[in-house]
Design a protein around this motif. Structure first.
Motif, mmCIF file in Angstrom:
data_model
loop_
_atom_site.group_PDB
_atom_site.id
_atom_site.type_symbol
_atom_site.label_atom_id
_atom_site.label_comp_id
_atom_site.label_asym_id
_atom_site.label_seq_id
_atom_site.Cartn_x
_atom_site.Cartn_y
_atom_site.Cartn_z
ATOM 1 N N LYS A 15 -59.014 28.317 19.565
ATOM 2 C CA LYS A 15 -60.283 27.606 19.404
ATOM 3 C C LYS A 15 -61.177 27.763 20.634
ATOM 4 N N PHE A 50 -56.039 27.407 10.675
ATOM 5 C CA PHE A 50 -57.286 28.160 10.595
ATOM 6 C C PHE A 50 -57.549 28.516 9.135
ATOM 7 N N TYR A 56 -62.557 27.787 8.746
ATOM 8 C CA TYR A 56 -62.304 29.141 9.233
ATOM 9 C C TYR A 56 -61.979 30.089 8.087
ATOM 10 N N LYS A 72 -65.241 31.692 12.417
ATOM 11 C CA LYS A 72 -65.681 30.326 12.185
ATOM 12 C C LYS A 72 -66.730 30.400 11.085
#
Length: 155
Positions: A15, A50, A56, A72
């Motif tokens: 991240k 994710f 994501y 993202k």
């Protein structure tokens, strides 16, 4: 960091890299070597943390030159994020995924923290624990709440 497990540390690292870039490409082995863990630990973190529910998109290519690309999701407006969340809810939804969806809505300021807490209470084990088909009921409730958010009445 002593209270964090390896998955939390790997997630935080990825991240932090994603804060600088909206898209990254990583190699499982390089990250595993960096954290002195097995590549399957990297797979676990990416697969569970994710996800579209968490905001994501992930692509991967296996093999010698393989990579994992993590992006993202760019959200233009509230209805776009709501549509994205609706698209990941099938006929059933786990409590974990439902929580991730609600947290994502709050993180993107679609809902405030109070609204998130109310949504959590409607889909948690206390509310749905007595239903044999709790994942199905949870999916119906969550989809309905998302649709109400998307199509709010104008005053």
């Amino acid at each position: 960091m002593q209270n964090k497990n390896m998955s939390d540390i790997i997630e935080a690292y990825i991240k932090s890299v994603l804060q600088e870039n909206q898209r990254i490409e990583i190699q499982r082995k390089q990250i595993a070597d960096h954290f002195d863990c097995v590549p399957s630990q990297i797979n676990y973190v990416i697969k569970t943390r994710f996800t579209p529910e968490n905001g994501y998109a992930v692509e991967s290519k296996r093999g010698g030159g393989g990579y994992i690309r993590i992006m993202k999701l760019a959200i233009v407006d509230d209805s776009e994020i709501i549509d994205a969340m609706l698209s990941v809810i099938d006929d059933t939804v786990t409590l974990r995924n439902a929580i991730a969806i609600i947290n994502n809505l709050a993180a993107n300021d679609v809902i405030n923290q109070r609204e998130a807490e109310i949504m959590f209470s409607a889909i948690d084990k206390d509310a749905l624990g007595k239903f044999i088909n709790a994942p199905e009921v949870r999916a119906v409730i969550l989809k309905n709440m998302l649709l109400k958010l998307k199509y709010q009445e104008t005053k």
